[in-house]
Design an enzyme around this catalytic site. Structure first.
Site, PDB file in Angstrom:
ATOM      1  N   HIS A  68     -38.198  10.339 -47.640  1.00  0.00           N
ATOM      2  CA  HIS A  68     -37.707   9.167 -48.363  1.00  0.00           C
ATOM      3  C   HIS A  68     -38.891   8.331 -48.847  1.00  0.00           C
ATOM      4  O   HIS A  68     -40.050   8.704 -48.671  1.00  0.00           O
ATOM      5  CB  HIS A  68     -36.715   8.362 -47.525  1.00  0.00           C
ATOM      6  N   HIS A  71     -41.862   7.598 -46.494  1.00  0.00           N
ATOM      7  CA  HIS A  71     -42.819   8.701 -46.332  1.00  0.00           C
ATOM      8  C   HIS A  71     -43.688   8.816 -47.590  1.00  0.00           C
ATOM      9  O   HIS A  71     -44.897   9.033 -47.514  1.00  0.00           O
ATOM     10  CB  HIS A  71     -42.093  10.040 -46.136  1.00  0.00           C
ATOM     11  N   CYS A 176     -34.938   7.300 -24.796  1.00  0.00           N
ATOM     12  CA  CYS A 176     -34.350   7.175 -26.134  1.00  0.00           C
ATOM     13  C   CYS A 176     -34.727   8.420 -26.933  1.00  0.00           C
ATOM     14  O   CYS A 176     -35.918   8.668 -27.167  1.00  0.00           O
ATOM     15  CB  CYS A 176     -34.849   5.916 -26.838  1.00  0.00           C
ATOM     16  N   CYS A 179     -36.648   7.651 -30.231  1.00  0.00           N
ATOM     17  CA  CYS A 179     -38.076   7.335 -30.044  1.00  0.00           C
ATOM     18  C   CYS A 179     -38.809   8.506 -29.392  1.00  0.00           C
ATOM     19  O   CYS A 179     -40.033   8.544 -29.393  1.00  0.00           O
ATOM     20  CB  CYS A 179     -38.283   6.132 -29.140  1.00  0.00           C
ATOM     21  N   CYS A 193     -31.839   0.376 -27.612  1.00  0.00           N
ATOM     22  CA  CYS A 193     -33.172   0.533 -28.191  1.00  0.00           C
ATOM     23  C   CYS A 193     -33.200  -0.288 -29.480  1.00  0.00           C
ATOM     24  O   CYS A 193     -32.330  -0.103 -30.339  1.00  0.00           O
ATOM     25  CB  CYS A 193     -33.442   2.002 -28.498  1.00  0.00           C
ATOM     26  N   HIS A 196     -33.356   2.062 -32.665  1.00  0.00           N
ATOM     27  CA  HIS A 196     -32.295   3.026 -32.970  1.00  0.00           C
ATOM     28  C   HIS A 196     -30.894   2.517 -32.692  1.00  0.00           C
ATOM     29  O   HIS A 196     -29.915   3.219 -32.973  1.00  0.00           O
ATOM     30  CB  HIS A 196     -32.575   4.352 -32.253  1.00  0.00           C
ATOM     31  N   LYS A 345     -32.688  -3.117 -44.071  1.00  0.00           N
ATOM     32  CA  LYS A 345     -33.402  -1.945 -43.570  1.00  0.00           C
ATOM     33  C   LYS A 345     -32.781  -0.685 -44.188  1.00  0.00           C
ATOM     34  O   LYS A 345     -31.577  -0.622 -44.363  1.00  0.00           O
ATOM     35  CB  LYS A 345     -33.220  -1.924 -42.045  1.00  0.00           C
ATOM     36  N   LYS A 348     -29.456   5.695 -43.045  1.00  0.00           N
ATOM     37  CA  LYS A 348     -28.465   6.665 -43.527  1.00  0.00           C
ATOM     38  C   LYS A 348     -27.079   6.042 -43.519  1.00  0.00           C
ATOM     39  O   LYS A 348     -26.305   6.221 -44.445  1.00  0.00           O
ATOM     40  CB  LYS A 348     -28.458   7.886 -42.599  1.00  0.00           C
TER      41      LYS A 348
HETATM   42  N1  MSP Z   1     -43.414  12.122 -36.278  1.00  0.00           N
HETATM   43  C1  MSP Z   1     -43.734  10.765 -36.043  1.00  0.00           C
HETATM   44  C2  MSP Z   1     -45.193  10.501 -36.374  1.00  0.00           C
HETATM   45  C3  MSP Z   1     -46.155  11.330 -35.591  1.00  0.00           C
HETATM   46  S1  MSP Z   1     -47.785  11.065 -36.095  1.00  0.00           S
HETATM   47  C4  MSP Z   1     -48.709  11.824 -34.983  1.00  0.00           C
HETATM   48  C5  MSP Z   1     -42.865   9.861 -36.914  1.00  0.00           C
HETATM   49  N2  MSP Z   1     -42.297  10.430 -37.972  1.00  0.00           N
HETATM   50  S2  MSP Z   1     -41.289   9.699 -38.990  1.00  0.00           S
HETATM   51  O1  MSP Z   1     -40.964  10.668 -39.987  1.00  0.00           O
HETATM   52  O2  MSP Z   1     -40.211   9.115 -38.283  1.00  0.00           O
HETATM   53  O3  MSP Z   1     -42.060   8.491 -39.597  1.00  0.00           O
HETATM   54  C6  MSP Z   1     -43.240   8.711 -40.270  1.00  0.00           C
HETATM   55  C7  MSP Z   1     -43.763   7.467 -40.914  1.00  0.00           C
HETATM   56  O4  MSP Z   1     -42.852   6.996 -41.885  1.00  0.00           O
HETATM   57  C8  MSP Z   1     -44.033   6.324 -39.940  1.00  0.00           C
HETATM   58  O5  MSP Z   1     -45.321   5.793 -40.214  1.00  0.00           O
HETATM   59  C9  MSP Z   1     -43.001   5.296 -40.314  1.00  0.00           C
HETATM   60  O6  MSP Z   1     -43.473   3.997 -40.152  1.00  0.00           O
HETATM   61  C10 MSP Z   1     -42.837   5.597 -41.783  1.00  0.00           C
HETATM   62  N3  MSP Z   1     -41.622   5.031 -42.304  1.00  0.00           N
HETATM   63  C11 MSP Z   1     -40.341   5.285 -41.934  1.00  0.00           C
HETATM   64  N4  MSP Z   1     -39.517   4.452 -42.615  1.00  0.00           N
HETATM   65  C12 MSP Z   1     -40.247   3.635 -43.420  1.00  0.00           C
HETATM   66  C13 MSP Z   1     -39.952   2.670 -44.376  1.00  0.00           C
HETATM   67  N5  MSP Z   1     -38.737   2.282 -44.643  1.00  0.00           N
HETATM   68  N6  MSP Z   1     -40.995   2.140 -45.060  1.00  0.00           N
HETATM   69  C14 MSP Z   1     -42.288   2.548 -44.876  1.00  0.00           C
HETATM   70  N7  MSP Z   1     -42.590   3.470 -43.991  1.00  0.00           N
HETATM   71  C15 MSP Z   1     -41.597   3.948 -43.163  1.00  0.00           C
HETATM   72  O7  MSP Z   1     -42.743   8.706 -36.596  1.00  0.00           O
END
Ligand code: MSP
Length: 693
Positions: A68, A71, A176, A179, A193, A196, A345, A348
């Protein structure tokens, strides 16, 4: 080159990089895997810039959901940081990848009714396929199911186990799944949590623990001694705050009887490794830890970009793990906020998750990259809506930068036979512009190196405004009508085109495709873009200028939905009793109403205006990077102290004015019953910059 040995020789325990390497350490190799556009990277470009080594990582993304905009944001800005650094001659390496082990993934695979391996292969490919569509050029894409990574994780575990820093014990705690960790009671809100929104599950089981508590004093001291290690400061403070409580040992295993999708513990194959212990190790593993060539070269020049929700794992677990494994600690942890959608926020269940490819469809990949980098003040949450993307696109890309590029080229083409004009003598205005660019380029560089990308882009837009103003002041269209001003006309247009060239160079890391086109429009296809080009006065005269096509054609903003078009009747008088006496003539159309841009602001500072008993001067954050300066006649109703922290409604598109010599760039809305003024206050949870309609 001896970066690594230089470092291991240093008598410090926490390994940080010095700010500048010696010239003998200059890396004369092209950045790996990066095709710097326009021409191949030329080592000669390095002559003015001492090179350093820059390794940048994104988090590895969980494959239990589709990519999304959050990422995409981290991966895009990692790409931008690395392109900037490469342009300035640094030897760079950029890693991203996917996190594929653990309970969350196993559960998602089960739901999809396929094997975990099949599931992760498919989902990981989705991330890998997306990045080229967003102009992202990473050097490596790591997967935690890669055989090499698994072996390396086991090697680290065995080493720490042999050191006696891993022990087994029975543990009962609240787990959790979201997490993927045990939570302390103190972390729960209403028994749930906070991230979540579900109650954690009670687990009692034998597990292996890493003696993380032993590193608490070392970690506190290291963070205290290294102010810049975690950026922005507030996250450093958060870590120190967390470390005020005793640090618990870290549970690093999961019994296979409960969950077997993970990396086997090398010393007990009844257990798999806790997913975070495995995932964090991706960063050195990708470089070939312990003795790979890339590891020798790029570690520990490592800069981790992460979102604020994974601060604890990166700021607490990770340094302790590195210390225990004898791996030098990373150089920087740069923590960004989250994108929220229309003030809420992304989730889904709300159905408001933004797919980066949908937005790319609407504005194109480079403007999307620009918006993401420009509109999030690094470290803070930012708002994502299609309207905001279009406002930024039309306001800054179409009206300011795009317009500058096309008008300076068109004016030169029509007056100098489609060529870059010769430059005549330069005067005060040219010197002033040159000075603005000289300091501006340094400023942009400083912002980028300080991870303040939003400020860097704001500054580039400011440079573009300076050039537009320079053109307006010199009115080349008037000079063109006076034969005696031909030499001056040449100087003005040459100066504008030359400044455009520098702006294009500065923006090339952010919008590589668009700026490649712009470079061609300046007749510079044969010229490589390197850091030496980022200086005023280097545009060759006489080059042919092809016919420009608009780089950023204006996009009509989507009409607001009919339901939201509620006509407000303007009041002639502020007293409520008069409200119904509006005549037909006083009504305005919905379009007139929507010309007013109302936004939520947050007052971040406030003081009295000198020699005035009515005026307060506030600094109001509108999510634009720099707070707005706003003067309001409310000093008889509010003290400056009461104002700070308030959410306010701001009319954000008023022409700036000066009140008692203080700049006012907007208006704060208040109710006014003729006696009292009261500020209209939006809810505290609304993000600054959110539009009001
Ligand atoms: N797999 C772990 C990271 C392990 S690193 C050794 C993880 N993955 S994640 O897919 O859930 O999240 C990855 C990144 O996406 C995190 O830095 C998280 O902050 C970021 N984001 C998730 N939602 C976000 C937004 N809405 N906005 C900006 N970044 C966000 O955590």
């Amino acid at each position: 080159m001896a970066f690594h040995s230089t470092f291991s020789a240093l008598p410090i325990r926490f390994c940080f990089m010095p700010q500048q390497m010696e010239p003998s350490d200059v890396a004369l190799t092209p950045p790996r895997g990066l095709s710097v556009f326009f021409a191949d990277f030329q080592p000669s470009a390095l002559k003015f810039f001492m090179s350093k080594t820059f390794y940048i990582t994104t988090p590895i993304y969980y494959v239990n959901s589709h990519p999304h905009i959050g990422h995409a944001y981290t991966t895009i800005i990692a790409d931008i940081f690395r392109r900037f650094r490469s342009l300035f001659g640094e030897d760079t390496y950029f890693l991203t990848g996917t996190d594929e082990n653990g309970q969350k993934i196993a559960e998602s695979a089960a739901k999809a009714n396929i094997s975990p391996q099949e599931f992760v292969d498919k989902m990981s490919q989705e991330f890998r396929d997306l990045w080229p569509h967003l102009n992202i050029q990473h050097d490596q894409f790591i997967r935690t199911t890669d055989a090499g990574h698994k072996k390396q994780v086991q090697q680290v575990l065995q080493q720490i186990y042999d050191q006696g820093e891993i022990y087994r014990k029975a543990y009962e705690g609240l787990y959790c799944v979201g997490c993927e960790r045990f939570l302390d009671e103190s972390e729960l809100i209403d028994g749930k949590c906070p991230d979540h929104q579900v109650p954690p599950q009670q687990h009692k089981e034998e597990n292996y623990f890493f003696k993380m508590s032993a590193y608490q004093d070392w970690l506190i001291q290291s963070i205290e001694e290294n102010e810049d290690w975690v950026y922005p400061q507030r996250y450093r403070n958060e870590l120190l705050q967390f470390l005020k409580e005793p640090l618990q040992d870290l549970c690093i295993s999961r019994p296979k009887s409960r969950m077997d999708w993970g990396i086997d513990l090398p010393f007990d194959d009844n257990f798999v490794t806790y997913v975070w212990f495995d995932a964090l190790l991706n960063y050195p593993n990708a470089l070939g830890w312990p003795d790979g060539e890339n590891y020798q070269k790029y570690w520990p020049h490592v800069h981790h970009l992460i979102g604020k929700d994974i601060l604890k794992t990166h700021g607490i677990y990770w340094p302790c793990m590195l210390k225990a494994a004898g791996i030098p600690v990373f150089q920087k942890l740069a923590v960004h906020g989250h994108w929220v959608v229309g003030g809420s926020k992304m989730s889904k269940s709300l159905g408001n998750v933004v797919n980066p490819l949908d937005m790319k469809e609407k504005v194109g990949v480079d403007p999307l990259r620009y918006f993401l980098a420009r509109d999030m003040s690094f470290g803070e949450d930012a708002n994502f809506t299609e309207e905001l993307v279009l406002v930024r696109y039309n306001g800054e890309l179409a009206n300011n930068i795009g317009n500058l590029i096309s008008r300076s080229i068109s004016l030169s083409r029509s007056n100098f036979e489609n060529r870059i004009p010769p430059q005549g003598p330069i005067g005060e205005l040219e010197s002033e512009l040159r000075q603005q660019f000289e300091s501006g380029i340094e400023q942009v560089k400083a912002y980028v190196w300080g991870f303040q990308l939003h400020r860097a882009l704001e500054h580039i837009a400011l440079l573009s405004s300076h050039v537009n103003k320079y053109i307006d002041t010199n009115a080349p269209w008037k000079l063109a009508k006076q034969p005696e001003s031909r030499e001056r006309l040449g100087t003005v247009l040459y100066t504008a085109l030359d400044a455009v060239r520098v702006i294009v160079g500065l923006l090339s890391s952010v919008m590589p495709d668009k700026m490649k086109i712009a470079w061609g429009l300046l007749g510079l296809n044969e010229k490589e873009l390197d850091a030496n080009q980022l200086a005023i006065g280097l545009l060759p005269e006489g080059l042919e200028l092809p016919k420009p096509t608009p780089l950023f054609p204006k996009i009509k903003e989507t009409t607001k939905s009919e339901e939201s078009k509620v006509v407000q009747k303007p009041k002639k008088d502020s007293s409520p009793a008069q409200a119904s006496s509006t005549s037909e003539d006083d009504l305005i159309s919905i379009d007139e109403f929507f010309r007013t841009s109302l936004k939520v602001g947050k007052v971040v500072a406030c003081e009295r205006v000198r020699k005035s008993d009515k005026l307060l001067h506030s600094q109001v954050d509108l999510g634009e990077g720099t707070p707005r300066s706003i003067v309001s006649g409310i000093a008889q109703f509010y003290t400056p102290e009461e104002m700070v922290g308030k959410r306010v409604v701001v009319v954000s598109n008023l022409k700036p004015v000066k009140l008692r010599g203080v700049l006012s760039e907007g208006m704060i809305l208040c109710t006014d019953d003729g006696k009292n003024l009261m500020i209209v206050e939006p809810p505290q949870e609304v993000v600054p910059g959110t539009e009001i309609r």
